[in-house]
Enzyme design. Structure first.
Site, PDB file in Angstrom:
ATOM      1  N   ASP A 134       0.834  -1.203   0.000  1.00  0.00           N
ATOM      2  CA  ASP A 134       0.000   0.000   0.000  1.00  0.00           C
ATOM      3  C   ASP A 134       0.868   1.253   0.000  1.00  0.00           C
ATOM      4  O   ASP A 134       1.507   1.567   1.007  1.00  0.00           O
ATOM      5  CB  ASP A 134      -0.915  -0.014   1.233  1.00  0.00           C
ATOM      6  CG  ASP A 134      -1.805   1.209   1.320  1.00  0.00           C
ATOM      7  OD1 ASP A 134      -2.088   1.812   0.267  1.00  0.00           O
ATOM      8  OD2 ASP A 134      -2.214   1.571   2.436  1.00  0.00           O
ATOM      9  N   ASP A 156      -1.738   5.603  -5.324  1.00  0.00           N
ATOM     10  CA  ASP A 156      -2.013   4.724  -4.179  1.00  0.00           C
ATOM     11  C   ASP A 156      -2.336   3.314  -4.649  1.00  0.00           C
ATOM     12  O   ASP A 156      -3.431   3.040  -5.134  1.00  0.00           O
ATOM     13  CB  ASP A 156      -3.179   5.305  -3.369  1.00  0.00           C
ATOM     14  CG  ASP A 156      -3.546   4.446  -2.172  1.00  0.00           C
ATOM     15  OD1 ASP A 156      -2.803   3.500  -1.850  1.00  0.00           O
ATOM     16  OD2 ASP A 156      -4.595   4.717  -1.550  1.00  0.00           O
TER      17      ASP A 156
END
Length: 505
Positions: free
Chosen positions: A101, A295
């Site tokens: 992430d 992201d």
């Protein structure tokens, strides 16, 4: 990933003529509830300074600390369930799968049983685990968790050689974070210390890796789950996380770089969007409200509400299918075609223009419909169903897996830039993305990133305002107490005023 209860079917057909040909496109819309949470190998020899001459580390070093051959194909998963890497935690090592992430900064792993995970990190079985006695919690776009901070040894079987000491948040409770069907037990936050919780003093995983192993402050991602149905039970090879540089065999052509605007998320500057050849013609500040970030932990391409509505309107005008249910665009329904029908030819390309490192220029990354009209499931073996890979966002533009799956993305923290190149993991041998430039940026503002103040600064402002209010309150209370002092025979502060003072304290 999607878990749906089909309750109604809306069927319609679209007929149109091209030359003398006649096409019928059977389409069904299914309501569904989507759970949205928010990669060839080659050794390249380093130059003397460890770079390719542009400051970008390309391969293994002489000491053997970084060997890219070990890192190729070290990810599994897809955009719906996330991309994860295997790690070993503690002594002896306990193997867990960790979600990659780039939109958070904590390294966190389950340390207690949960219905949706098969195993967890048992701290009691690690002779090297140390609790630091601090609680921690993180809230994401979807889900949250709470736990405690600790320190332990970590190694990556398909990563840099060696074992390193890392801050670990052990997850003791969570809500909506672990989802049914996932195959990971923790999260690897690769963003900057500013996002670390409970505060920026908690050194993130990658910062620790750079400090302890002396590797270049660069990593890169190739995510290869595009075109795979999220209903598939098997997790295919999902791609590569290259730690310490970039692997040229994983991409085609040049890497195009955009500056990192702010080191918290990987915040970049979006200059404009196009649907097909149609420029949305919005003020560039709207694309960056309140930030634009890259992201990997977000499934979709998320757009500020005004931008999202403009994109949907443009797709509706450009698409050969006009009568889509609004539920499809909102993510509440699937669009289903008869098995064998290919819907992608009826939708336009989507392009994002990013400011180049030469700030007077931009470059364009383009995704084909195969990346944003995403296969989800089939129905009775007769229908193939798809979801819309974009969504409206209340907290900024997010370049998530929907876009990243088309590119090899380089996070060059050393030079404060994010790079995009065409990925080699084309679905069925067909490239699903395009990249072009440079283009002049003279027609847009010199600074499009004008979002609100960042969270830490907001906290400081809040505390300052509280202090001002406290001072004003003290003054008011003194004005009330002073007359009482004048009337008191002893001239001493009364018990009542003392109690007020302690309340303020």
């Amino acid at each position: 990933m999607a878990y749906s209860t089909f309750i109604s079917i809306l069927a319609f057909s679209l007929y149109f003529g091209v030359s003398k040909c006649y096409f019928a496109i059977p389409l069904k819309i299914y309501p569904g509830k989507l759970n949205v949470s928010s990669e060839l190998s080659r050794r390249v020899v380093l130059t003397v300074d460890g770079t390719d001459g542009t400051g970008l580390s390309l391969a293994s070093d002489p000491s053997g600390t970084v060997d890219f051959l070990d890192m190729v194909d070290n990810l599994q998963g897809d955009s719906g369930r996330g991309y994860y890497i295997e790690m070993a935690l503690g002594t002896p090592g306990q193997k867990v799968n960790i979600l990659v992430d780039t939109g958070s900064s904590n390294f966190a792993v389950a340390a207690a049983a949960h219905p949706f995970i098969t195993h967890y990190f048992n701290t009691a079985l690690s002779s090297t685990y140390q609790s630091v006695g601090r609680t921690v919690g993180v809230r994401y776009t979807q889900g949250n968790w709470e736990g405690e901070l600790g320190i332990d040894r970590v190694s990556i079987p398909n990563g840099p050689n060696g074992t390193f000491i890392i801050n670990i948040a052990v997850i003791l409770s969570s809500e909506g974070f672990f989802l049914s069907g996932i195959n990971w037990q923790g999260i690897l936050g690769l963003a900057y210390p500013m996002l670390a919780r409970p505060d920026s003093s908690v050194e993130p995983f990658f910062d620790s890796l750079v400090q302890q192993m002396g590797i270049p402050d660069i990593f890169s991602l190739q995510m290869c789950g595009a075109g795979l149905s999220a209903s598939s039970t098997a997790d295919p090879i999902g791609g590569s996380l290259i730690i310490g540089g970039a692997e040229p065999a994983l991409y085609q052509g040049s890497v195009w770089y955009t500056p990192i605007v702010e080191e918290w998320y990987y915040q970049v500057e979006v200059l404009k969007l196009e649907v097909g050849d149609q420029n949305l013609d919005l003020d560039c500040r709207e694309y960056n409200t309140d930030k634009a970030i890259v992201d990997s932990g977000t499934t979709l391409l998320r757009l500020p509400a005004n931008v999202f509505n403009a994109v949907v309107d443009a797709i509706t005008r450009t698409s050969l299918i006009q009568d889509f249910s609004s539920g499809f665009w909102d993510g509440n329904k699937y669009a289903c075609w008869l098995k064998g029908e290919i819907p992608w030819m009826f939708f336009p390309k989507l392009s994002i223009y990013l400011r180049a490192t030469n700030t007077s220029q931009s470059f364009r990354i383009t995704i084909l419909p195969q990346l944003y009209i995403q296969p989800i499931t089939d129905v009775d073996g007769t229908l193939d169903c798809f979801r819309f890979g974009l969504s409206s966002s209340a907290n900024g533009l997010v370049i998530g897996a929907t876009v990243m799956e088309g590119f090899y993305v380089v996070f060059d923290r050393a030079q404060r830039r994010v790079g995009f190149a065409l990925s080699n993991c084309a679905a069925g041998g067909v490239a699903l993305s395009e990249i072009a430039g440079p283009f002049s940026a003279a027609d847009v503002a010199s600074n499009c990133s004008v979002g609100p103040q960042k969270e830490p600064l907001l906290w400081m402002i809040s505390y300052a305002l509280m202090a001002v209010c406290a001072v004003i309150l003290v003054v008011l209370l003194l004005l009330l107490v002073l007359p009482c002092r004048c009337r008191a025979r002893s001239g001493e502060i009364t018990d009542e005023s003392s109690l007020v003072r302690h309340r303020i304290k």
